[in-house]
Design an enzyme around this catalytic site. Structure first.
Site, PDB file in Angstrom:
ATOM      1  N   LYS A  93      23.616  42.400  20.278  1.00  0.00           N
ATOM      2  CA  LYS A  93      24.716  41.736  20.981  1.00  0.00           C
ATOM      3  C   LYS A  93      24.972  40.401  20.296  1.00  0.00           C
ATOM      4  O   LYS A  93      24.046  39.786  19.764  1.00  0.00           O
ATOM      5  CB  LYS A  93      24.313  41.496  22.442  1.00  0.00           C
ATOM      6  CG  LYS A  93      25.456  41.288  23.385  1.00  0.00           C
ATOM      7  CD  LYS A  93      25.978  42.583  23.976  1.00  0.00           C
ATOM      8  CE  LYS A  93      27.172  42.309  24.886  1.00  0.00           C
ATOM      9  NZ  LYS A  93      27.698  43.509  25.488  1.00  0.00           N
ATOM     10  N   GLY A 191      35.633  44.433  42.772  1.00  0.00           N
ATOM     11  CA  GLY A 191      36.151  44.129  41.426  1.00  0.00           C
ATOM     12  C   GLY A 191      37.125  45.199  40.983  1.00  0.00           C
ATOM     13  O   GLY A 191      36.746  46.356  40.771  1.00  0.00           O
ATOM     14  N   GLY A 193      39.170  45.195  38.185  1.00  0.00           N
ATOM     15  CA  GLY A 193      39.621  44.909  36.827  1.00  0.00           C
ATOM     16  C   GLY A 193      39.842  46.200  36.063  1.00  0.00           C
ATOM     17  O   GLY A 193      40.180  47.241  36.647  1.00  0.00           O
ATOM     18  N   ASN A 194      39.635  46.151  34.771  1.00  0.00           N
ATOM     19  CA  ASN A 194      39.899  47.321  33.930  1.00  0.00           C
ATOM     20  C   ASN A 194      39.123  48.547  34.393  1.00  0.00           C
ATOM     21  O   ASN A 194      39.673  49.638  34.509  1.00  0.00           O
ATOM     22  CB  ASN A 194      39.534  46.999  32.475  1.00  0.00           C
ATOM     23  CG  ASN A 194      40.484  45.997  31.884  1.00  0.00           C
ATOM     24  OD1 ASN A 194      41.679  46.024  32.162  1.00  0.00           O
ATOM     25  ND2 ASN A 194      39.961  45.083  31.088  1.00  0.00           N
ATOM     26  N   VAL A 195      37.836  48.359  34.649  1.00  0.00           N
ATOM     27  CA  VAL A 195      37.015  49.513  35.066  1.00  0.00           C
ATOM     28  C   VAL A 195      37.243  49.817  36.544  1.00  0.00           C
ATOM     29  O   VAL A 195      37.474  50.971  36.921  1.00  0.00           O
ATOM     30  CB  VAL A 195      35.510  49.242  34.817  1.00  0.00           C
ATOM     31  CG1 VAL A 195      34.689  50.444  35.276  1.00  0.00           C
ATOM     32  CG2 VAL A 195      35.247  48.942  33.352  1.00  0.00           C
ATOM     33  N   TYR A 197      39.642  49.280  38.675  1.00  0.00           N
ATOM     34  CA  TYR A 197      40.893  49.902  39.120  1.00  0.00           C
ATOM     35  C   TYR A 197      40.979  51.367  38.679  1.00  0.00           C
ATOM     36  O   TYR A 197      41.390  52.245  39.450  1.00  0.00           O
ATOM     37  CB  TYR A 197      42.130  49.124  38.655  1.00  0.00           C
ATOM     38  CG  TYR A 197      43.276  49.360  39.606  1.00  0.00           C
ATOM     39  CD1 TYR A 197      43.421  48.579  40.744  1.00  0.00           C
ATOM     40  CD2 TYR A 197      44.159  50.419  39.413  1.00  0.00           C
ATOM     41  CE1 TYR A 197      44.431  48.828  41.657  1.00  0.00           C
ATOM     42  CE2 TYR A 197      45.173  50.676  40.328  1.00  0.00           C
ATOM     43  CZ  TYR A 197      45.305  49.875  41.447  1.00  0.00           C
ATOM     44  OH  TYR A 197      46.300  50.136  42.365  1.00  0.00           O
TER      45      TYR A 197
HETATM   46  P1  NAD Z   1      37.441  42.807  34.173  1.00  0.00           P
HETATM   47  O1  NAD Z   1      37.292  41.385  33.771  1.00  0.00           O
HETATM   48  O2  NAD Z   1      38.637  43.585  33.722  1.00  0.00           O
HETATM   49  O3  NAD Z   1      37.379  42.933  35.763  1.00  0.00           O
HETATM   50  C1  NAD Z   1      36.516  42.208  36.563  1.00  0.00           C
HETATM   51  C2  NAD Z   1      37.217  42.044  37.907  1.00  0.00           C
HETATM   52  O4  NAD Z   1      36.297  41.435  38.805  1.00  0.00           O
HETATM   53  C3  NAD Z   1      38.456  41.142  37.840  1.00  0.00           C
HETATM   54  O5  NAD Z   1      39.546  41.770  38.476  1.00  0.00           O
HETATM   55  C4  NAD Z   1      38.010  39.883  38.572  1.00  0.00           C
HETATM   56  O6  NAD Z   1      39.082  39.231  39.255  1.00  0.00           O
HETATM   57  C5  NAD Z   1      37.010  40.456  39.542  1.00  0.00           C
HETATM   58  N1  NAD Z   1      36.050  39.470  40.076  1.00  0.00           N
HETATM   59  C6  NAD Z   1      35.530  38.397  39.454  1.00  0.00           C
HETATM   60  N2  NAD Z   1      34.715  37.734  40.284  1.00  0.00           N
HETATM   61  C7  NAD Z   1      34.738  38.423  41.453  1.00  0.00           C
HETATM   62  C8  NAD Z   1      34.102  38.235  42.709  1.00  0.00           C
HETATM   63  N3  NAD Z   1      33.314  37.187  42.957  1.00  0.00           N
HETATM   64  N4  NAD Z   1      34.321  39.165  43.668  1.00  0.00           N
HETATM   65  C9  NAD Z   1      35.150  40.217  43.445  1.00  0.00           C
HETATM   66  N5  NAD Z   1      35.786  40.425  42.295  1.00  0.00           N
HETATM   67  C10 NAD Z   1      35.578  39.531  41.320  1.00  0.00           C
HETATM   68  O7  NAD Z   1      36.088  43.511  33.705  1.00  0.00           O
HETATM   69  P2  NAD Z   1      35.823  45.072  33.482  1.00  0.00           P
HETATM   70  O8  NAD Z   1      36.016  45.385  32.055  1.00  0.00           O
HETATM   71  O9  NAD Z   1      36.538  45.852  34.532  1.00  0.00           O
HETATM   72  O10 NAD Z   1      34.249  45.136  33.760  1.00  0.00           O
HETATM   73  C11 NAD Z   1      33.733  45.085  35.086  1.00  0.00           C
HETATM   74  C12 NAD Z   1      32.204  45.069  35.038  1.00  0.00           C
HETATM   75  O11 NAD Z   1      31.744  46.225  34.361  1.00  0.00           O
HETATM   76  C13 NAD Z   1      31.615  43.869  34.268  1.00  0.00           C
HETATM   77  O12 NAD Z   1      30.381  43.520  34.864  1.00  0.00           O
HETATM   78  C14 NAD Z   1      31.356  44.441  32.892  1.00  0.00           C
HETATM   79  O13 NAD Z   1      30.318  43.757  32.221  1.00  0.00           O
HETATM   80  C15 NAD Z   1      30.945  45.861  33.242  1.00  0.00           C
HETATM   81  N6  NAD Z   1      31.165  46.817  32.165  1.00  0.00           N
HETATM   82  C16 NAD Z   1      32.414  47.014  31.650  1.00  0.00           C
HETATM   83  C17 NAD Z   1      32.605  47.939  30.630  1.00  0.00           C
HETATM   84  C18 NAD Z   1      33.980  48.200  30.078  1.00  0.00           C
HETATM   85  O14 NAD Z   1      34.165  49.232  29.394  1.00  0.00           O
HETATM   86  N7  NAD Z   1      34.960  47.347  30.315  1.00  0.00           N
HETATM   87  C19 NAD Z   1      31.512  48.671  30.139  1.00  0.00           C
HETATM   88  C20 NAD Z   1      30.246  48.468  30.698  1.00  0.00           C
HETATM   89  C21 NAD Z   1      30.082  47.536  31.707  1.00  0.00           C
END
Ligand code: NAD
Length: 359
Positions: A93, A191, A193-195, A197
């Site tokens: 990382k 949450g 976000g991308n995942v 939703y």
């Molecule tokens: P993202 O930034 O797109 O979404 C995160 C969401 O969480 C946002 O909508 C944000 O407003 C919300 N959020 C932040 N603080 C919050 C709180 N206190 N309470 C409720 N919601 C809150 O991130 P993502 O890509 O959707 O990833 C989400 C999680 O999954 C992260 O922990 C990330 O490390 C993990 N993850 C993501 C991937 C990936 O492919 N994107 C892969 C493995 C793990």
């Protein structure tokens, strides 16, 4: 924040070798580029299964110590994630010290790409918090050792992460209730976000009732409008009376306080580092809450990066296997009275022990 090169060196001597998170790292590279202000740490934990694959995070760390701790923890986690996902990649990382909005520039991204390139393929980078697909394109101009660029490979991996979490939830329902149907089940997704939703959409299509929370009201309103979800405050997401808690926002969400308050028999979500401390795996077991280890259930994204040459159908089939892996972990944990995390860790360590020499 920016740490001067001299201060960086002083801090390295104090912190690196006796760092509690060091845990057998093969290589930790500190990179500075005074011309662009780049200050980066690239941590390569283990290359027995192949070159280290893991994203790069840009974050306004308070100190080099904090950045090093994050890099070492995340890199160690990638070794385990890649091993259990069956990938021929090791764990690594990178972190860049600085605020993505204030300190990022195309020149800084290029300098980071050159640092990655100097490692000759021992480390392959990708997107993480604070970086975007556009940044990956800038890095790709300096090095071939990057995944997740729109131009050359599949872009955003989050739909695959969501797909893996969805199949993980089905496996958990099957283990807990001997019924993998989502009809009539309620899932609390924290949450959107991308995942989160993408996951919420899949759960809705499969007939689940949804309780959703996010600090971003627009995302919540969209889920209420489009998917008929019920909204709760983010701090109450784990207190909902539902079947599954799916944390998809924050790390350390499973701690003394939240575990005591949890009202759901299953925790299965995408967030990284959900257990505040390792002992919280046992705390969940003591409350008979079935926990899908985060690095197992959220491996769809790294599978997407690792298998960038696979067809969509082949990749989706592989990501669906996350459900089967979790079923084996749940069964093993129950049979042996261990936490699911302990069984997952053992699975990773067995694969690593049987691997060949380091990259
Ligand atoms: P993202 O930034 O797109 O979404 C995160 C969401 O969480 C946002 O909508 C944000 O407003 C919300 N959020 C932040 N603080 C919050 C709180 N206190 N309470 C409720 N919601 C809150 O991130 P993502 O890509 O959707 O990833 C989400 C999680 O999954 C992260 O922990 C990330 O490390 C993990 N993850 C993501 C991937 C990936 O492919 N994107 C892969 C493995 C793990």
């Amino acid at each position: 924040m920016q740490v001067s090169p001299k201060e960086t060196l002083n801090q390295i001597h104090r912190t690196e070798l006796d760092h509690p998170e060091f845990r057998g790292h093969e290589k930790v590279v500190f990179g500075n580029d005074p011309d662009t202000g780049l200050s980066t740490i690239i941590a390569i934990h283990d290359t027995r299964l192949g070159p280290a694959l893991g994203g790069c995070r840009m974050w306004p760390y308070e100190s080099l110590e904090e950045a090093l701790t994050d890099a070492l923890r995340l890199s160690h986690g990638m070794t385990y994630k890649n091993a259990v996902a069956g990938l021929d990649f090791g764990g690594g990382k990178a972190v860049i010290l600085g605020h993505p909005r204030k300190h990022k520039s195309p020149e800084l991204m290029a300098a980071f790409g050159r640092h990655v390139d100097h490692l000759g393929g021992d480390y392959i980078t990708g997107e993480d918090v604070g970086l975007t697909p556009a940044d990956m394109e800038l890095i790709a101009r300096q090095t071939a050792h990057v995944r997740g660029t729109d131009r050359t490979h599949r872009g955003d991996p989050s739909p695959y992460t969501a797909l893996g979490v969805y199949h993980g939830i089905l496996a958990a329902l099957d283990h807990a209730f001997a019924d993998r149907s989502l009809k009539g089940r309620t899932v609390s997704v924290q949450g959107l976000g991308n995942v989160g939703y993408a996951l919420t959409r899949r759960l809705h299509e499969a007939g689940a009732k949804l309780v959703v929370s996010d600090i971003n009201n627009d995302a919540v309103e969209r889920a209420v409008r489009e998917l008929g979800a019920e909204a709760v405050d983010p701090e109450n997401a784990h207190r909902v009376h539902a079947d599954v808690f799916a944390p998809c926002a924050l790390g350390s969400i499973l701690n003394d306080q939240t575990i005591a308050d949890l009202e759901m028999p299953i925790v299965a979500g995408a967030a990284n580092n959900q257990l505040a401390e390792d002992r919280h795996g046992s705390a969940l077991l003591d409350r008979s809450i079935l926990y899908a280890p985060d690095y197992v259930i959220n491996a769809g994204g790294v599978m997407c990066l690792a298998k960038h040459d696979a067809t969509d159908a082949a990749l989706e089939a592989d990501v669906r296997e996350i459900g089967k892996t979790l079923s084996a972990i749940f069964a093993g944990a129950e049979a042996e009275g261990l936490t699911t995390r302990e069984v997952a860790d053992r699975m990773a360590e067995e694969r690593l022990a049987s691997a060949g020499h380091r990259h």
